[in-house]
Design a protein around this motif. Structure first.
Motif, PDB file in Angstrom:
ATOM      1  N   ASN A   1      46.185  32.446  39.217  1.00  0.00           N
ATOM      2  CA  ASN A   1      46.065  33.545  40.219  1.00  0.00           C
ATOM      3  C   ASN A   1      44.922  34.262  39.680  1.00  0.00           C
ATOM      4  O   ASN A   1      44.704  35.418  39.286  1.00  0.00           O
ATOM      5  CB  ASN A   1      47.296  34.566  39.962  1.00  0.00           C
ATOM      6  CG  ASN A   1      48.707  33.734  39.922  1.00  0.00           C
ATOM      7  OD1 ASN A   1      48.985  33.016  41.221  1.00  0.00           O
ATOM      8  ND2 ASN A   1      49.436  33.846  39.182  1.00  0.00           N
ATOM      9  N   PRO A   2      43.715  33.734  40.402  1.00  0.00           N
ATOM     10  CA  PRO A   2      42.396  34.559  39.864  1.00  0.00           C
ATOM     11  C   PRO A   2      42.407  35.812  40.330  1.00  0.00           C
ATOM     12  O   PRO A   2      41.934  36.688  39.441  1.00  0.00           O
ATOM     13  CB  PRO A   2      41.319  33.469  40.305  1.00  0.00           C
ATOM     14  CG  PRO A   2      41.996  32.745  41.483  1.00  0.00           C
ATOM     15  CD  PRO A   2      43.410  32.513  41.124  1.00  0.00           C
ATOM     16  N   VAL A   3      42.781  36.416  41.674  1.00  0.00           N
ATOM     17  CA  VAL A   3      42.395  37.646  41.966  1.00  0.00           C
ATOM     18  C   VAL A   3      43.429  38.526  41.013  1.00  0.00           C
ATOM     19  O   VAL A   3      42.909  39.471  40.345  1.00  0.00           O
ATOM     20  CB  VAL A   3      42.918  37.962  43.310  1.00  0.00           C
ATOM     21  CG1 VAL A   3      42.531  39.329  43.681  1.00  0.00           C
ATOM     22  CG2 VAL A   3      42.061  36.794  44.336  1.00  0.00           C
ATOM     23  N   GLU A   4      44.453  38.255  40.826  1.00  0.00           N
ATOM     24  CA  GLU A   4      45.593  38.988  39.865  1.00  0.00           C
ATOM     25  C   GLU A   4      44.953  39.134  38.487  1.00  0.00           C
ATOM     26  O   GLU A   4      44.841  40.102  37.782  1.00  0.00           O
ATOM     27  CB  GLU A   4      46.849  38.581  39.842  1.00  0.00           C
ATOM     28  CG  GLU A   4      47.667  39.227  39.341  1.00  0.00           C
ATOM     29  CD  GLU A   4      49.263  39.264  39.716  1.00  0.00           C
ATOM     30  OE1 GLU A   4      49.395  38.407  40.604  1.00  0.00           O
ATOM     31  OE2 GLU A   4      50.156  39.507  38.958  1.00  0.00           O
ATOM     32  N   ASP A   5      44.854  37.805  37.951  1.00  0.00           N
ATOM     33  CA  ASP A   5      44.305  37.905  36.610  1.00  0.00           C
ATOM     34  C   ASP A   5      42.856  38.455  36.366  1.00  0.00           C
ATOM     35  O   ASP A   5      42.807  39.268  35.539  1.00  0.00           O
ATOM     36  CB  ASP A   5      43.736  36.214  36.287  1.00  0.00           C
ATOM     37  CG  ASP A   5      45.176  35.352  36.137  1.00  0.00           C
ATOM     38  OD1 ASP A   5      46.132  35.949  36.190  1.00  0.00           O
ATOM     39  OD2 ASP A   5      44.994  34.237  35.916  1.00  0.00           O
ATOM     40  N   LEU A   6      41.935  38.531  37.455  1.00  0.00           N
ATOM     41  CA  LEU A   6      40.694  39.249  37.124  1.00  0.00           C
ATOM     42  C   LEU A   6      41.164  40.775  37.198  1.00  0.00           C
ATOM     43  O   LEU A   6      40.157  41.674  36.730  1.00  0.00           O
ATOM     44  CB  LEU A   6      39.450  38.931  38.227  1.00  0.00           C
ATOM     45  CG  LEU A   6      39.127  37.423  37.902  1.00  0.00           C
ATOM     46  CD1 LEU A   6      38.018  36.899  39.045  1.00  0.00           C
ATOM     47  CD2 LEU A   6      38.549  37.182  36.733  1.00  0.00           C
ATOM     48  N   ALA A   7      41.855  41.126  38.057  1.00  0.00           N
ATOM     49  CA  ALA A   7      42.343  42.442  38.015  1.00  0.00           C
ATOM     50  C   ALA A   7      42.763  43.132  36.986  1.00  0.00           C
ATOM     51  O   ALA A   7      42.418  44.297  36.598  1.00  0.00           O
ATOM     52  CB  ALA A   7      43.220  42.689  39.424  1.00  0.00           C
ATOM     53  N   ARG A   8      43.557  42.377  36.270  1.00  0.00           N
ATOM     54  CA  ARG A   8      44.343  42.491  34.893  1.00  0.00           C
ATOM     55  C   ARG A   8      43.086  42.719  33.900  1.00  0.00           C
ATOM     56  O   ARG A   8      43.051  43.792  33.232  1.00  0.00           O
ATOM     57  CB  ARG A   8      45.271  41.658  34.577  1.00  0.00           C
ATOM     58  CG  ARG A   8      46.498  41.719  35.194  1.00  0.00           C
ATOM     59  CD  ARG A   8      47.412  40.735  34.445  1.00  0.00           C
ATOM     60  NE  ARG A   8      48.680  40.482  35.418  1.00  0.00           N
ATOM     61  CZ  ARG A   8      49.676  41.218  35.719  1.00  0.00           C
ATOM     62  NH1 ARG A   8      49.523  42.308  35.055  1.00  0.00           N
ATOM     63  NH2 ARG A   8      50.491  40.945  36.379  1.00  0.00           N
ATOM     64  N   ILE A   9      42.176  41.670  34.138  1.00  0.00           N
ATOM     65  CA  ILE A   9      41.288  41.495  32.866  1.00  0.00           C
ATOM     66  C   ILE A   9      40.440  42.832  33.148  1.00  0.00           C
ATOM     67  O   ILE A   9      39.994  43.616  32.301  1.00  0.00           O
ATOM     68  CB  ILE A   9      40.288  40.321  33.175  1.00  0.00           C
ATOM     69  CG1 ILE A   9      41.464  39.419  32.603  1.00  0.00           C
ATOM     70  CG2 ILE A   9      39.162  40.408  32.197  1.00  0.00           C
ATOM     71  CD1 ILE A   9      40.906  37.826  33.054  1.00  0.00           C
ATOM     72  N   GLY A  10      40.129  43.004  34.311  1.00  0.00           N
ATOM     73  CA  GLY A  10      38.984  44.511  34.593  1.00  0.00           C
ATOM     74  C   GLY A  10      39.761  45.532  34.279  1.00  0.00           C
ATOM     75  O   GLY A  10      38.874  46.497  33.572  1.00  0.00           O
ATOM     76  N   TYR A  11      41.079  45.556  34.491  1.00  0.00           N
ATOM     77  CA  TYR A  11      41.797  47.062  34.125  1.00  0.00           C
ATOM     78  C   TYR A  11      41.881  47.204  32.740  1.00  0.00           C
ATOM     79  O   TYR A  11      41.597  48.214  32.061  1.00  0.00           O
ATOM     80  CB  TYR A  11      43.038  46.969  35.013  1.00  0.00           C
ATOM     81  CG  TYR A  11      43.800  48.301  34.645  1.00  0.00           C
ATOM     82  CD1 TYR A  11      43.589  49.533  35.272  1.00  0.00           C
ATOM     83  CD2 TYR A  11      44.732  48.307  33.660  1.00  0.00           C
ATOM     84  CE1 TYR A  11      44.577  50.603  35.100  1.00  0.00           C
ATOM     85  CE2 TYR A  11      45.500  49.560  33.240  1.00  0.00           C
ATOM     86  CZ  TYR A  11      45.013  50.586  34.069  1.00  0.00           C
ATOM     87  OH  TYR A  11      45.955  51.848  33.636  1.00  0.00           O
ATOM     88  N   ASN A  12      42.236  46.155  32.139  1.00  0.00           N
ATOM     89  CA  ASN A  12      42.430  46.195  30.425  1.00  0.00           C
ATOM     90  C   ASN A  12      41.094  46.523  30.181  1.00  0.00           C
ATOM     91  O   ASN A  12      41.206  47.273  28.793  1.00  0.00           O
ATOM     92  CB  ASN A  12      42.957  45.021  29.802  1.00  0.00           C
ATOM     93  CG  ASN A  12      44.641  44.802  30.429  1.00  0.00           C
ATOM     94  OD1 ASN A  12      45.294  45.953  30.939  1.00  0.00           O
ATOM     95  ND2 ASN A  12      45.288  43.636  30.387  1.00  0.00           N
ATOM     96  N   MET A  13      40.113  45.693  30.260  1.00  0.00           N
ATOM     97  CA  MET A  13      38.937  46.122  29.615  1.00  0.00           C
ATOM     98  C   MET A  13      38.208  47.387  29.922  1.00  0.00           C
ATOM     99  O   MET A  13      37.637  48.198  28.865  1.00  0.00           O
ATOM    100  CB  MET A  13      37.768  45.076  30.208  1.00  0.00           C
ATOM    101  CG  MET A  13      37.867  43.543  29.489  1.00  0.00           C
ATOM    102  SD  MET A  13      36.560  42.294  30.185  1.00  0.00           S
ATOM    103  CE  MET A  13      35.588  42.797  29.013  1.00  0.00           C
TER     104      MET A  13
END
Ligand code: BG6
Length: 474
Positions: free
Chosen positions: A203-215
């Motif tokens: 789920n790239p959009v969701e994964d990248l959203a999580r990554i961006g938020y967590n970083m």
């Protein structure tokens, strides 16, 4: 430069692109140790295991690990007052989740930092420049997992305490802002930043959203930590910001350019404005993405605004309806601006763009800015031990002048100019040695052959003079 006293002049390097020694001093394998060489036509390959038949440029780098003393002497000879280095997380915590740090790793960076200080060069230390222990990707799923934030905080606390009396300027992340969930689609960018291939994300959009938020959350937490450890610490974040202009004045193109440009900014907003931007959260809600956020995240953002912005600037891009602008398309050519010349790698050479971004950033956030990267990747020819890189001088001179205008005429608070990279090193996007940026030529080719000897290019003396004249030729 009149607008700034104590203006830093120098350069930036990153551990995985220069150190080599990938198995020395107790270092663990990190994400970039699994990436082969590519070119301006062929992307780098990311392998699951090390294949001894393939070429992994990070393993040798330019062997800065063993040459740092001599290299620092050359930086000193140019008159550097600052050098931005990165600490490779996998040298300090080889797997990333240990409690006790690797003493040999701490000792290596202490030697480098001491050498800089002994030569009156201010160390500006990036805590994460595409260097994550691979174990954190395999065992925890990288930044998708909030546990990784705690490992990162432990690593940051360890190094910030260890070098407390030596380092004052810290950078949380290098260019995490290239991971916009709604536009990013390239393997190399998602891998550089998070050790994960876009094409393999479920789920790239969701994964990248999580990554961006967590970083971003990790970043603001480190800001607070840095202030707790030493109130004198100055802590910033480095963003890669290449302005995206509209292809023409057709209003829909202009609007598209606005949104394309804006995609690079949500994390800058989050780290400068004391809150994660509401528009981004609303977009995620509309997409059905639920981020794991905790009630105390709000306070973390509120208290964790950065002290300064690091700007990496290389080029500008253009945007047009139905044409991709970001990622590999822009990296390897893509839509070109007819008013600009391009580097061999298709990057549009645009000195006005650096003045534009400096003004844009300063008006939007009113924070001091340091240019943490700027430079021209070019193929250099060696003739009788000399390198006449007038194209590099031309590029840099125009950019330095544009910075001067931003400071002197537009009143932008800019406190330093660091080139990428003062010494040739491995290209991050292509893995080549032939994409050279340095004032110092390193005798090493794309096949990993060469004496590793260092030579001064013509630009070496040019930069020496620029520094002597504080931005003007003396
Ligand atoms: C920046 C990165 O985005 O661009 C550096 O922070 C990188 O790590 C630099 O080296 C230039 O890119 P490249 O691909 O030419 O090395």
């Amino acid at each position: 430069m009149e607008g700034m006293k104590d203006f830093f002049w120098g350069g930036s390097i990153a551990a995985h692109q220069c150190e080599g020694a990938w198995q020395e001093g107790g270092k663990g394998p990190a994400i970039m140790d699994f990436v082969t060489k590519g070119s301006n036509k062929e992307p780098r390959t990311i392998t699951d295991k090390i294949d001894p038949k393939l070429d992994y440029p990070s393993h040798l780098g330019i062997d800065f690990y063993h040459h740092y003393k001599d290299d620092i002497q050359l930086f000193k000879e140019m008159g550097f007052t600052a050098l931005r280095i990165s600490i490779d997380w996998s040298r300090i915590f080889p797997k990333g989740d240990e409690h006790e740090p690797n003493q040999a790793g701490l000792a290596f960076y202490e030697r480098v930092i001491d050498e800089l200080l002994a030569n009156n060069i201010e160390p500006i230390v990036t805590l994460y420049h595409f260097e994550m222990p691979i174990h954190l990707v395999h065992a925890y799923g990288s930044w998708k997992n909030r546990q990784v934030i705690d490992f990162y905080l432990h690593y940051c606390e360890t190094v910030m305490r260890f070098y407390n009396d030596k380092v004052k300027f810290w950078v949380t992340f290098n260019e995490m802002n290239h991971l916009d969930p709604q536009s990013e689609q390239s393997d190399i960018f998602t891998y550089l930043i998070a050790g994960l291939k876009y094409s393999e994300m479920e789920n790239p959009v969701e994964d990248l959203a999580r990554i961006g938020y967590n970083m971003t959350l990790a970043g603001v937490k480190v800001v607070q930590l840095a202030r707790k450890i030493n109130p004198e610490n100055k802590i910033g974040c480095v963003f890669g910001l290449n302005p995206i202009y509209s292809y023409d004045c057709q209003p829909d193109n202009v609007l598209k350019a606005f949104f394309d440009n804006d995609q690079d900014y949500y994390q800058v907003d989050a780290m400068c404005n004391g809150k994660f931007p509401r528009y981004k959260m609303r977009q995620y809600q509309a997409l059905g993405i639920e981020l794991e956020n905790h009630p105390d995240d709000v306070e973390a953002f509120n208290k964790g605004s950065i002290d300064f912005i690091g700007l990496n600037y290389y080029m500008s891009s253009i945007s047009k309806l139905n044409t991709p602008v970001e990622g590999e398309s822009a990296l390897f050519g893509g839509l070109q601006n007819p008013y600009l010349e391009q580097s061999k790698w298709g990057w549009g050479i645009d000195p006005t763009g650096i003045r534009y971004v400096l003004n844009y950033l300063y008006r939007r956030y009113e924070l001091p800015i340091i240019i943490t990267e700027n430079g021209l990747g070019a193929v250099d020819q060696v003739e009788n031990g000399q390198i006449h890189d007038d194209y590099r001088i031309d590029y840099l001179e125009k950019h330095v002048n544009a910075v001067k205008q931003a400071v002197d005429e537009d009143y932008v608070e800019c406190f330093g100019y660091l080139t990428w990279a003062p010494i040739d090193l491995v290209s991050a996007t292509t893995g080549e040695m032939s994409k050279r940026y340095g004032f110092i030529y390193v005798d090493l080719d794309n096949q990993g052959k060469g004496s590793l000897q260092r030579y001064q290019k013509d630009s070496f003396m040019w930069y020496q003079n620029v520094i002597k004249g504080n931005g003007k030729k003396p």
